[in-house]
Design a protein around this motif. Structure first.
Motif, PDB file in Angstrom:
ATOM      1  N   SER A 185       0.828  -1.198   0.000  1.00  0.00           N
ATOM      2  CA  SER A 185       0.000   0.000   0.000  1.00  0.00           C
ATOM      3  C   SER A 185       0.875   1.267   0.000  1.00  0.00           C
ATOM      4  N   ILE A 186       0.359   2.366  -0.560  1.00  0.00           N
ATOM      5  CA  ILE A 186       1.067   3.652  -0.607  1.00  0.00           C
ATOM      6  C   ILE A 186       0.545   4.534   0.541  1.00  0.00           C
ATOM      7  N   ARG A 187       1.417   4.753   1.580  1.00  0.00           N
ATOM      8  CA  ARG A 187       1.018   5.584   2.699  1.00  0.00           C
ATOM      9  C   ARG A 187       2.259   6.239   3.333  1.00  0.00           C
ATOM     10  N   LYS A 188       2.020   7.206   4.082  1.00  0.00           N
ATOM     11  CA  LYS A 188       3.109   7.983   4.672  1.00  0.00           C
ATOM     12  C   LYS A 188       3.601   7.289   5.938  1.00  0.00           C
TER      13      LYS A 188
END
Length: 467
Positions: free
Chosen positions: A464-467
């Motif tokens: 997943s793309i997350r900070k």
């Protein structure tokens, strides 16, 4: 300088061939046939001829072979020629199988074709020997009329000679012709000729010169099934895990008089003995014992109209097509079954394995115009070779199946004009290392292992793309 040498070599070869032909011709004149008896069986569409010859050596030198002559009209339909030599008398009579091969002779009258019988022991001067010859002819019965209705019987012609065609002088000879029934429309007479019941007797004829020929024509009723397989492909797949899978693809045709008019199933079922007497609704196939997983289907699907009878010695499959077959009608179907491997696969003394199977067609009294027999060896097999008791065309192919890497070697045997007399055993030899049996299990294990590794990696990786 090379020109004169080649000319001398060609002249020497010509002289040697001329001496060979002269010796063969002199050997023909040294032999004579004191008695010849021929019995022609016309009960089915396969013509069986039993020929008994008593051969004498009237020359001064030993003879090691006897020549059989056939008219060119029969050679194209000649399926098999077998010869036996008899020894002893009455109850102590024994038979010795002899080798028979086609041969050529110079100046053959009227394109006569020849087969040579090689004697086990040379026939000395003044001695005699009795030979039993069996040969079969296919497509030798000509339907006349060529088209018949549903309620008509089938009439056929058979053409031959009242005299035995032979390159030798024959002192006495007799020919017997057996018909399926007493319904004989006509037959040619070459006196003396007699008929009693289903048998026509020509002869005896005395002192006939070589190549004597007297044509005859017999017109009679023959309602036996003219079952002809135009093409048969038999595939035997060997699995060292304990099974032998056999698949047979048939293209069947009724080769008798063509059907004319409209087919009435009501009349056919109500009076089968009068309507469609020359047709056939089922065929019998003889399979090996301990057969299992039998199926019978065509392009539409599975055909349930079949019956299987098995015991410890044989298996019989009664095959019934979707519709009865009349003259000119065709049917295409597939028969498959499995067999235990230990009944057919053995090991030789040279650390080689060999398959011992039956050549020919399982259907009884059937002619096969073209038979292709394929033996699929396990992957990793090397040095394949086939031993067949009669001439066939052989070549190798490669087949890919499930989980194959380099493919499986296929031994292909092809033969035309096959009759029940060709239902004899043959062998296919090959070498195989047992380590190759682990190839497929290792591939499956590796595939499952990689699948589970991929599943574990997918569950533990965060994409997943997350900070």
């Amino acid at each position: 300088m090379e020109g004169p040498i080649r000319a001398r070599e060609a002249l020497a070869l010509t002289l040697l061939s001329l001496l060979f032909f002269l010796s063969r011709s002199s050997a023909l004149h040294d032999l004579l046939i004191s008695n010849a008896e021929r019995r022609i069986d016309l009960s089915s569409h396969i013509v069986k001829v039993y020929l008994t010859l008593k051969v004498e050596n009237a020359g001064s030198s030993p003879a090691s072979e006897v020549v059989l002559a056939f008219p060119p009209s029969q050679v194209d339909h000649l399926a098999t020629v077998e010869a036996l030599a008899t020894k002893g008398k009455r109850k102590k009579t024994t038979f010795v199988r002899l080798e028979v091969k086609p041969t050529e002779l110079p100046d053959a009258p009227n394109d006569t074709k020849y087969f040579t019988i090689y004697l086990a022991n040379p026939l000395n001067s003044g001695e005699s020997i009795t030979l039993e010859v069996l040969y079969m002819l296919t497509h030798s019965l000509e339907p006349f009329p060529a088209e018949i209705g549903q309620s008509e019987s089938q009439l056929v012609y058979y053409r031959d000679s009242a005299l035995v065609l032979s390159p030798y002088h024959i002192k006495q000879q007799t020919t017997f012709i057996k018909t399926p029934s007493t319904k004989v429309e006509s037959f040619a007479r070459v006196e003396p000729t007699n008929r009693a019941g289903t048998e026509i007797k020509y002869g005896p004829y005395e002192d006939r010169t070589p190549y004597s020929f007297s044509p005859i024509l017999v017109h009679f009723e023959n309602n036996s099934p003219f079952a002809v397989v135009e093409e048969l492909v038999r595939e035997v797949e060997i699995s060292h895990w304990g099974n032998l899978q056999v698949t047979e693809q048939y293209k069947l045709v009724h080769a008798g008089a063509r059907h004319k008019g409209v087919f009435s199933r009501v009349d056919y079922q109500s009076r089968p003995s009068f309507n469609g007497v020359s047709s056939f609704r089922y065929l019998l196939a003889r399979l090996p014992p301990r057969v299992h997983s039998v199926y019978y289907r065509d392009e539409i699907g599975n055909i349930s109209s079949s019956h299987l009878r098995t015991d410890s010695r044989k298996s019989e499959l009664e095959i019934e097509p979707r519709y009865p077959l009349f003259g000119g009608w065709k049917a295409t179907f597939v028969v498959g079954y499995g067999l235990p491997l230990q009944d057919f696969l053995f090991e030789s003394s040279e650390d080689r394995r060999y398959l011992n199977f039956t050549f020919g067609c399982p259907l009884i009294e059937t002619v096969v115009d073209k038979l292709t027999f394929k033996v699929v060896l396990p992957e990793g097999s090397k040095d394949p070779s086939a031993v067949v008791p009669f001439p066939v065309d052989q070549h190798l192919e490669t087949k890919y199946s499930y989980l194959d890497i380099v493919g499986r070697t296929v031994v292909v045997l092809e033969k035309k004009n096959v009759v029940p007399g060709h239902n004899s055993h043959f062998q296919v030899y090959y070498t195989f290392k047992p380590i190759f049996m682990l190839a497929e299990p290792l591939m499956l294990a590796s595939a499952f292992f990689l699948f589970f590794i991929a599943c574990i990696a997918y569950l533990h990786i965060d994409l997943s793309i997350r900070k």
